[in-house]
Design an enzyme around this catalytic site. Structure first.
Site, PDB file in Angstrom:
ATOM      1  N   ARG A  46       0.836  -1.220   0.000  1.00  0.00           N
ATOM      2  CA  ARG A  46       0.000   0.000   0.000  1.00  0.00           C
ATOM      3  C   ARG A  46       0.865   1.264   0.000  1.00  0.00           C
ATOM      4  O   ARG A  46       0.444   2.297  -0.490  1.00  0.00           O
ATOM      5  CB  ARG A  46      -0.884   0.013   1.247  1.00  0.00           C
ATOM      6  CG  ARG A  46      -2.047  -0.947   1.157  1.00  0.00           C
ATOM      7  CD  ARG A  46      -3.057  -0.634   2.263  1.00  0.00           C
ATOM      8  NE  ARG A  46      -4.333  -1.236   1.994  1.00  0.00           N
ATOM      9  CZ  ARG A  46      -4.701  -2.443   2.422  1.00  0.00           C
ATOM     10  NH1 ARG A  46      -3.870  -3.165   3.137  1.00  0.00           N
ATOM     11  NH2 ARG A  46      -5.887  -2.928   2.129  1.00  0.00           N
ATOM     12  N   LYS A 153       3.434 -18.070   6.171  1.00  0.00           N
ATOM     13  CA  LYS A 153       2.722 -18.323   7.409  1.00  0.00           C
ATOM     14  C   LYS A 153       2.441 -16.998   8.114  1.00  0.00           C
ATOM     15  O   LYS A 153       3.142 -16.040   7.827  1.00  0.00           O
ATOM     16  CB  LYS A 153       3.526 -19.259   8.295  1.00  0.00           C
ATOM     17  CG  LYS A 153       4.817 -18.612   8.855  1.00  0.00           C
ATOM     18  CD  LYS A 153       5.429 -19.458   9.900  1.00  0.00           C
ATOM     19  CE  LYS A 153       5.098 -18.963  11.275  1.00  0.00           C
ATOM     20  NZ  LYS A 153       6.084 -18.119  11.921  1.00  0.00           N
ATOM     21  N   HIS A 183       9.720 -22.196   6.120  1.00  0.00           N
ATOM     22  CA  HIS A 183      11.145 -22.068   5.808  1.00  0.00           C
ATOM     23  C   HIS A 183      12.010 -23.139   6.476  1.00  0.00           C
ATOM     24  O   HIS A 183      13.121 -23.394   6.053  1.00  0.00           O
ATOM     25  CB  HIS A 183      11.657 -20.649   6.082  1.00  0.00           C
ATOM     26  CG  HIS A 183      11.992 -20.379   7.513  1.00  0.00           C
ATOM     27  ND1 HIS A 183      11.064 -19.962   8.421  1.00  0.00           N
ATOM     28  CD2 HIS A 183      13.158 -20.467   8.191  1.00  0.00           C
ATOM     29  CE1 HIS A 183      11.647 -19.797   9.593  1.00  0.00           C
ATOM     30  NE2 HIS A 183      12.927 -20.099   9.493  1.00  0.00           N
ATOM     31  N   LYS A 187      15.747 -25.747   5.119  1.00  0.00           N
ATOM     32  CA  LYS A 187      17.054 -25.900   5.775  1.00  0.00           C
ATOM     33  C   LYS A 187      17.683 -27.227   5.364  1.00  0.00           C
ATOM     34  O   LYS A 187      17.026 -28.258   5.402  1.00  0.00           O
ATOM     35  CB  LYS A 187      16.883 -25.861   7.306  1.00  0.00           C
ATOM     36  CG  LYS A 187      16.421 -24.495   7.824  1.00  0.00           C
ATOM     37  CD  LYS A 187      16.265 -24.538   9.337  1.00  0.00           C
ATOM     38  CE  LYS A 187      15.573 -23.293   9.848  1.00  0.00           C
ATOM     39  NZ  LYS A 187      16.447 -22.324  10.470  1.00  0.00           N
ATOM     40  N   GLU A 221      15.346 -20.259  21.163  1.00  0.00           N
ATOM     41  CA  GLU A 221      15.914 -19.019  20.616  1.00  0.00           C
ATOM     42  C   GLU A 221      16.302 -18.059  21.731  1.00  0.00           C
ATOM     43  O   GLU A 221      15.642 -18.019  22.768  1.00  0.00           O
ATOM     44  CB  GLU A 221      14.859 -18.310  19.752  1.00  0.00           C
ATOM     45  CG  GLU A 221      14.421 -19.090  18.549  1.00  0.00           C
ATOM     46  CD  GLU A 221      13.435 -18.278  17.724  1.00  0.00           C
ATOM     47  OE1 GLU A 221      13.877 -17.504  16.883  1.00  0.00           O
ATOM     48  OE2 GLU A 221      12.221 -18.415  17.950  1.00  0.00           O
ATOM     49  N   ASP A 240       3.160 -19.874  16.425  1.00  0.00           N
ATOM     50  CA  ASP A 240       4.288 -19.295  15.692  1.00  0.00           C
ATOM     51  C   ASP A 240       5.303 -20.367  15.257  1.00  0.00           C
ATOM     52  O   ASP A 240       5.855 -20.287  14.167  1.00  0.00           O
ATOM     53  CB  ASP A 240       4.987 -18.257  16.592  1.00  0.00           C
ATOM     54  CG  ASP A 240       6.093 -17.509  15.862  1.00  0.00           C
ATOM     55  OD1 ASP A 240       5.867 -17.090  14.715  1.00  0.00           O
ATOM     56  OD2 ASP A 240       7.195 -17.349  16.437  1.00  0.00           O
ATOM     57  N   HIS A 245       6.512 -25.113  11.695  1.00  0.00           N
ATOM     58  CA  HIS A 245       7.888 -25.615  11.613  1.00  0.00           C
ATOM     59  C   HIS A 245       8.092 -26.953  12.345  1.00  0.00           C
ATOM     60  O   HIS A 245       8.643 -27.899  11.797  1.00  0.00           O
ATOM     61  CB  HIS A 245       8.871 -24.618  12.227  1.00  0.00           C
ATOM     62  CG  HIS A 245       8.769 -23.244  11.651  1.00  0.00           C
ATOM     63  ND1 HIS A 245       8.481 -23.009  10.335  1.00  0.00           N
ATOM     64  CD2 HIS A 245       8.921 -22.018  12.220  1.00  0.00           C
ATOM     65  CE1 HIS A 245       8.469 -21.695  10.123  1.00  0.00           C
ATOM     66  NE2 HIS A 245       8.723 -21.077  11.249  1.00  0.00           N
ATOM     67  N   LYS A 345      11.258 -18.440  23.318  1.00  0.00           N
ATOM     68  CA  LYS A 345      12.013 -17.216  23.006  1.00  0.00           C
ATOM     69  C   LYS A 345      12.767 -16.769  24.254  1.00  0.00           C
ATOM     70  O   LYS A 345      12.398 -17.121  25.365  1.00  0.00           O
ATOM     71  CB  LYS A 345      11.040 -16.108  22.601  1.00  0.00           C
ATOM     72  CG  LYS A 345      10.262 -16.454  21.346  1.00  0.00           C
ATOM     73  CD  LYS A 345      10.466 -15.384  20.319  1.00  0.00           C
ATOM     74  CE  LYS A 345       9.839 -15.707  18.998  1.00  0.00           C
ATOM     75  NZ  LYS A 345      10.800 -15.924  17.948  1.00  0.00           N
TER      76      LYS A 345
END
Ligand code: BG6
Length: 495
Positions: A46, A153, A183, A187, A221, A240, A245, A345
């Protein structure tokens, strides 16, 4: 082989994913001459911007990500000559975008072959798909060309919304033209699971309930939610990371041996695993799914805020930033073998991989043998140091027969000096070449939502129930006494 000449239209071109992942990956492919000979990338969103303004924003990002000294001026310039931008609002009746694509194809003598990449939030995916159905672009097939659509996603936020999105895609595209990207499947180490399993009799013959005690799959992570508070509040770690994944990873670890490496055959096997997941309901969820949220702490020497202090996060949010699940695959091969899945996380460091824990020997002859569990583990490391380690027991030098667990380690990087493409590079190339093997098929996606939905509903019905906390920079919540198996900690992979 380079893909045939085509146009790539990226929706959501002013967004983070385009700048941080897609454009750097396309640049890398360009530098290695792996893109089609005649190729146009048309970014759209946009935001009003000219071609040059868009090019400049990409150039700045490339310099920031790769470092100015690592970029060759000429190469960046020739890449930029392939890049264009067109502002676009899917709700607006005009077809300027379609006309621009047609014009660019003609100008660059590119046949009617287009890949659309939806790097947009789910809220605009349906409107864009509808637009593609009424745009002049819809006619590329009548003119002997083809079109494909890559969808980022999150693909829906539950089974119902995933179905709605899928139905709207199916009004314009055929299933084999829809590429749902995950993704993780791009890998190298994830793909290597198939080779490790199906090229080696020594592993595959033991890959079942008779020899395997339990399996761990983890993606931990140190990063927080970055600036994605708004998105993360609607997602949490379960949506998430697990729904997509880690479910795909689980399917690669657990699938039956495919008869061939045809994309549909592999995707059949993936879907079968996800359809065999035991669905948790009610109190089973409380027992088998643990959720937690990070508090403030120190990550790699830096003080970081807790989740509740992050931007765009509700002060009383019970969104999970960590989740641990115990799942079972109810089929012949995996009967009663627990699979533990962990992701979170703001943990101590970034580590991801799979650990196969083999059963102990039926009779213990030696001192020190199998403390806790068996001496035999196969560790498939994705991050850091992609590789594979096999652990087994050997005699400690000296008198007696004392067993010491040792590791035989293989580092993927030592296999060859060939350039290893990043996950997005590989998947972008596959979509341009029409290879859907590493993309998620709709039945697998639905099976995964069928497992996730009851957990999300249970949490919604019990706000904050059993939500554990952990300090940022730690190994995660303390699960001692909660489960008999504790999550892998940093030392696990070190010998
Ligand atoms: C993304 C998630 O899909 O995967 C992020 O949205 C996560 O939250 C990322 O950080 C992890 O990917 P990788 O390749 O860095 O392990």
């Amino acid at each position: 082989n380079r893909p045939e000449d085509q146009v790539l239209v990226i929706f959501g071109a002013s967004g983070d994913l385009t700048k941080r992942m897609l454009m750097p990956s396309l640049y890398e492919l360009h530098a290695r001459q792996m893109l089609p000979e005649r190729f146009v990338i048309l970014g759209t969103s946009r935001t009003p911007m000219s071609d040059d303004e868009f090019r400049l924003s990409i150039r700045v990002m490339l310099q920031e990500l790769k470092g100015e000294n690592n970029l060759k001026g000429e190469e960046v310039d020739s890449f930029m000559r392939k890049v264009y931008y067109q502002p676009f609002d899917p709700e607006n009746g005009a077809d300027e975008l379609g006309e621009r694509v047609m014009f660019l194809m003609e100008e660059n003598a590119i046949p009617m072959k287009v890949v659309y990449y939806l790097a947009t939030p789910p809220t605009s995916q349906q409107a864009i798909t509808k637009y593609l159905g009424r745009s002049c672009l819809f006619r590329v097939k009548e003119k002997g060309g083809w079109h494909r659509i890559v969808v980022e996603k999150p693909f829906g936020i539950n089974l119902e919304t995933a179905r709605t999105l899928n139905n709207s895609l199916l009004e314009v595209f055929r299933e084999n033209e829809i590429y749902r990207i995950d993704h993780f499947l791009g890998k190298e180490t994830v793909q290597n699971i198939l080779v490790l399993r199906f090229a080696n009799q020594i592993f595959e013959s033991m890959w079942n309930r008779n020899y395997i005690d339990y399996v761990e799959i983890y993606a931990l992570e140190s990063l927080g939610i970055e600036k994605r508070g708004k998105y993360y509040e609607t997602a949490g770690a379960l949506r998430d990371m697990v729904q997509n994944h880690l479910m795909q990873l689980l399917a690669f670890v657990a699938m039956e041996s495919p008869a061939t490496m045809e994309p549909e055959v592999i995707r059949d096997e993936t879907a079968k695993v996800l359809r065999s997941l035991r669905l948790w309901t009610g109190e089973d969820i409380a027992r088998n799914v643990i959720r937690a949220q990070y508090e403030g702490g120190e990550v790699k020497g830096q003080t970081v805020p807790g989740y509740l202090q992050e931007k765009d996060v509700a002060l009383d949010s019970d969104t999970e930033t960590y989740v641990a699940l115990k799942v079972f695959i109810d089929n012949w091969r995996w009967s009663n073998v627990p699979f533990y899945i962990y992701t979170g996380k703001r943990l101590k460091d970034k580590r991801s991989g799979v650990v196969i824990h083999f059963k102990s020997t039926p009779h213990k002859l030696f001192e020190g043998q199998c403390q806790g569990t068996s001496c035999n583990q196969l560790i498939i490391r994705m991050t850091p140091d992609e590789g594979v380690m096999l652990k087994f027991g050997l005699k400690m030098p000296g008198g007696g027969f004392k067993v010491q667990q040792v590791g035989m380690d293989f580092l993927y990087a030592s296999l060859c000096n060939n350039y290893l493409p990043g996950a997005y590079e590989r998947l972008l190339l596959d979509a341009m070449q029409g290879d859907s093997m590493l993309y998620t098929r709709n039945d697998a996606l639905e099976a995964s939502w069928r497992f996730i939905d009851p957990i999300e509903s249970y949490w919604r019905e019990h706000p904050g129930k059993d939500l554990l906390c952990y300090a940022a920079g730690s190994e995660g919540p303390d699960l001692t006494g909660v489960w008999d198996v504790l999550p892998p900690v940093s030392k696990e992979e070190k010998n």
